[in-house]
Design a protein around this motif. Structure first.
Motif, PDB file in Angstrom:
ATOM      1  N   GLU A   8      12.141 -38.958  16.760  1.00 37.13           N
ATOM      2  CA  GLU A   8      13.544 -39.085  16.351  1.00 37.13           C
ATOM      3  C   GLU A   8      14.496 -38.715  17.488  1.00 37.13           C
ATOM      4  O   GLU A   8      15.551 -39.301  17.636  1.00 37.13           O
ATOM      5  CB  GLU A   8      13.862 -38.167  15.147  1.00 37.13           C
ATOM      6  N   ASP A  49      15.712 -42.996  24.062  1.00 33.49           N
ATOM      7  CA  ASP A  49      15.133 -44.339  24.124  1.00 33.49           C
ATOM      8  C   ASP A  49      14.511 -44.651  25.480  1.00 33.49           C
ATOM      9  O   ASP A  49      13.405 -45.195  25.565  1.00 33.49           O
ATOM     10  CB  ASP A  49      16.221 -45.402  23.863  1.00 33.49           C
ATOM     11  N   LYS A 104      17.085 -46.039  18.883  1.00 40.24           N
ATOM     12  CA  LYS A 104      18.392 -45.543  18.420  1.00 40.24           C
ATOM     13  C   LYS A 104      19.433 -46.639  18.447  1.00 40.24           C
ATOM     14  O   LYS A 104      20.391 -46.639  17.686  1.00 40.24           O
ATOM     15  CB  LYS A 104      18.825 -44.379  19.304  1.00 40.24           C
TER      16      LYS A 104
END
Ligand code: BDP
Length: 684
Positions: A585, A589, A605
């Protein structure tokens, strides 16, 4: 000539009123101290001022009652003569300087004041830069202290004349196992280095072969001394890479065991001999127990034993050892997914923190792997608290387009320097560690692999000069922005035509992102042709022994380096970073595939799936290169033919390369995932 002259063009100043203004100050040089370095400053000012203003300044060695540029070190005499404030100058460090405009009976004058003669030389280059940039010099109050103490370049030149990872021709130092003695060229190189504040230089490859092992013998030392003499007058110390097994290779011992007294005596004598030829010799760079280089492991000793052996020999002469942390198992078994090359440097060196002598410096690459377009920052920064260290960058674009493709690396380097390690809580940035302010290291700073060779323009692609310039400027002052550095370089190199300035700045500043777009995605790295490292080869390293894998299959891609169920690499960071990398999470990226193995349908994201991101960035990357090339073509009439054609050729090669990368990457991931492009573009 303009290609050769890099950012020291000294082109005549077009603005007439500025020229008049400059002439008022610059017609006389007053030189109040003497040294070889100050002579270099004088020579540079004469050359630069004549070339920009059309007038050679008069020289005097006593204070003159007229407007002048005054070169002085900070001593009693200058304090008295020019009323310099003692308190003000106290903040200067050994390489620091002050530039101060002052009135002289109605005229303006400029004082270039160094704490030492090196400061004077740096100040001279600074003043010349201001003039070349058409800046006002009548109201200057500048204090400059370099942020880093060691500001170094490492050459990977071999005596045969070739350069390991060289993309700009051959060595300027060696040819066919002889020295070139190309004094003029070497001197010009010294000028470029010192104009951006570099103060240390190693002149041979870290992979020291048999011939280069002899650089520290009586036979070759006089030639090394000749080179060291040139650099010395520009405030640059010369270093050599040495073969750890020298006592065997060039001595007559049959061991290089660091704890063997004969080996110790051998090195002590050897070092004493070197200093007979080069009294201010800098010291050694050592790549040991790495990629088949010999080292202390052979004798069951560790890296501290090895490095301290050399440190002890150099210590009486003030020399230092740069001991490289690029140590990993290059013969690993790819099937053993627990062996993670990324973990190696930390695993080897963290445990030795505090065991190195005071004149040993660990040299740590910016990332844990090897100068990829995108890597996390090496977790050794912040973990070593009691060991001198320098950060190692690669100005040579080994994995970033080899000076065919444009890739301005200053933005990447800035990210590394600004990275917060959290070693002492928030604010423990890499730059604060390597500049020695976080921990009390005796030696610290930054080094980098050179990108120059004997090509006319030094760097193959003329635009790659910006990496050389930018590296020096950034490590001098890590607070400079990439935009400021780029803008300086463009103006000094191509002049002030606003169209050119704007376009070239944009090309440089976007180029790293563009290169990343069409090459290996999301931090996974590699996917490059093995051996020479240019162009795509997605599985080129996948089944070999180098530790450079991406583990793509039909379900997903990326390397699981989590603590939970991966290699455990993310656990080498302080908790603040470890947690971010550990979790899908929160992992950024751009580093996702460095830390995680994910299905192609995993959403970034940005909202895109991994596979769609791969397609999109690869199509985009090629469009961006096309666009850069077209915009360069618009500048045809504004740039001299040689440099225009040189860069155009490179853009042509870059475009071919980008297309190949796009097609191979997209095809590979399309075939493996079976997922079509949402935008229905052609993928074979
Ligand atoms: C890698 C290069 C290799 C160098 C090595 C090193 O591919 O040529 O010898 O690094 O830094 O990037 O020692």
């Amino acid at each position: 000539k303009s290609a050769y002259n890099c950012w020291l063009q000294y082109s005549d100043i077009k603005d007439h009123s500025r020229v008049q203004e400059y002439k008022k100050v610059c017609s006389n040089l007053v030189i109040l101290d003497q040294s070889a370095i100050i002579d270099s400053a004088k020579e540079e000012l004469e050359k630069g001022l004549f070339s920009m203003l059309g007038e050679t300044p008069t020289i005097s060695y006593e204070p003159q009652k007229k407007a002048s540029i005054v070169l002085a070190t900070y001593d009693q005499r200058t304090i008295k003569e020019y009323g310099v404030d003692y308190e003000d100058c106290n903040i200067l460090n050994d390489d620091g300087y002050m530039i101060q405009s002052f009135d002289y009976q109605g005229d303006k004058a400029v004082l270039l004041l160094g704490k030492t003669d090196k400061g004077i030389l740096y100040a001279a280059f600074h003043l010349l830069r201001l003039i070349q940039m058409s800046k006002d010099i009548n109201n200057l109050t500048i204090f400059e202290n370099p942020k880093n103490q060691i500001r170094m370049i490492n050459h990977w030149d071999n005596m045969l004349g070739d350069i390991e990872r060289g993309y700009s021709g051959n060595s300027i130092f060696y040819d066919q196992n002889e020295f070139t003695h190309d004094v003029d060229r070497i001197k010009d190189y010294a000028r470029y280095l010192s104009s951006v504040g570099i103060n240390s230089l190693s002149i041979n490859n870290v992979n020291v072969h048999q011939v280069e092992s002899k650089l520290i013998t009586k036979e070759l030392l006089p030639h090394v001394a000749e080179i060291a003499d040139i650099f010395r007058s520009y405030g640059i110390n010369t270093y050599l890479s040495v073969n750890y097994a020298s006592p065997i290779e060039i001595g007559d011992l049959n061991t290089a065991d660091p704890l063997d007294s004969e080996v110790q005596a051998w090195w002590s004598e050897k070092v004493a001999e070197i200093y007979e030829y080069i009294p201010d010799f800098g010291g050694f760079i050592v790549k040991a127990d790495s990629e088949h280089r010999p080292g202390p492991f052979t004798y069951g000793r560790n890296h501290a034993d090895g490095a301290n052996l050399l440190g002890r020999a150099l210590e009486p002469f003030g020399g230092i050892v740069f001991w490289r942390c690029f140590v990993y198992d290059c013969l690993q078994d790819w099937r053993d997914r627990k062996t993670d090359r990324a973990k190696a440097a930390y695993d080897h060196f963290k445990q030795l923190d505090g065991e190195f002598l005071d004149n040993v410096i660990l040299q740590i690459k910016n990332g844990p792997m090897d100068f990829q377009v995108r890597e996390p920052v090496s977790p050794l920064f912040g973990s070593l608290k009691q060991t001198n260290q320098v950060l190692e960058f690669q100005v040579a674009q080994e994995y970033t387009g080899q000076q065919k493709d444009l890739c301005f690396l200053v933005p990447q380097w800035k990210e590394v320097l600004d990275f917060d390690t959290y070693s002492e809580g928030k604010g423990s940035t890499v730059k604060s560690i390597v500049n020695g302010s976080k921990y009390p290291f005796q030696y610290s700073g930054i080094t980098a692999v050179s990108n120059i060779g004997n090509d006319l323009n030094w760097t193959g692609n003329t635009l790659a000069q910006a990496n050389f310039y930018g590296y020096g400027r950034l490590i001098w002052d890590t607070e400079l922005s990439a935009e400021e550095i780029s803008d300086e370089w463009v103006r000094l190199t191509f002049g002030h035509d606003e169209h050119v300035v704007e376009e070239v700045n944009q090309m440089l500043l976007n180029s790293w992102q563009i290169y990343e777009n069409y090459t290996s995605p999301l931090g996974v790295g590699w996917m490059i042709n093995p051996g020479h490292h240019y162009g795509p080869n997605i599985e080129g390293y996948e089944y070999s022994k180098w530790g450079t894998y991406h583990f793509s299959d039909c379900l997903g891609t990326g390397v699981n380096r989590t603590v939970k169920n991966g290699t455990g690499y993310s656990g080498q960071y302080y908790p603040e970073n470890a947690e971010i990398y550990e979790s899908l999470e929160t992992c950024p990226d751009e580093l996702l595939l460095f830390f995680h193995h994910v299905p192609y349908t995993h959403r970034l994201k940005s909202g895109e799936t991994v596979i769609q991101h791969i397609y999109n960035t690869h199509f985009l990357g090629v469009e961006q290169v096309e666009n850069m090339k077209a915009r360069w073509e618009q500048l045809k009439d504004k740039i001299d033919t040689y440099r225009y054609e040189n860069v155009l050729d490179r853009f042509t090669m870059q475009l071919e390369n980008a297309i190949e990368w796009r097609d191979r990457i997209n095809t590979y991931f399309y075939r493996h995932s079976g997922i079509p492009d949402e935008k229905k573009r052609t993928i074979y």
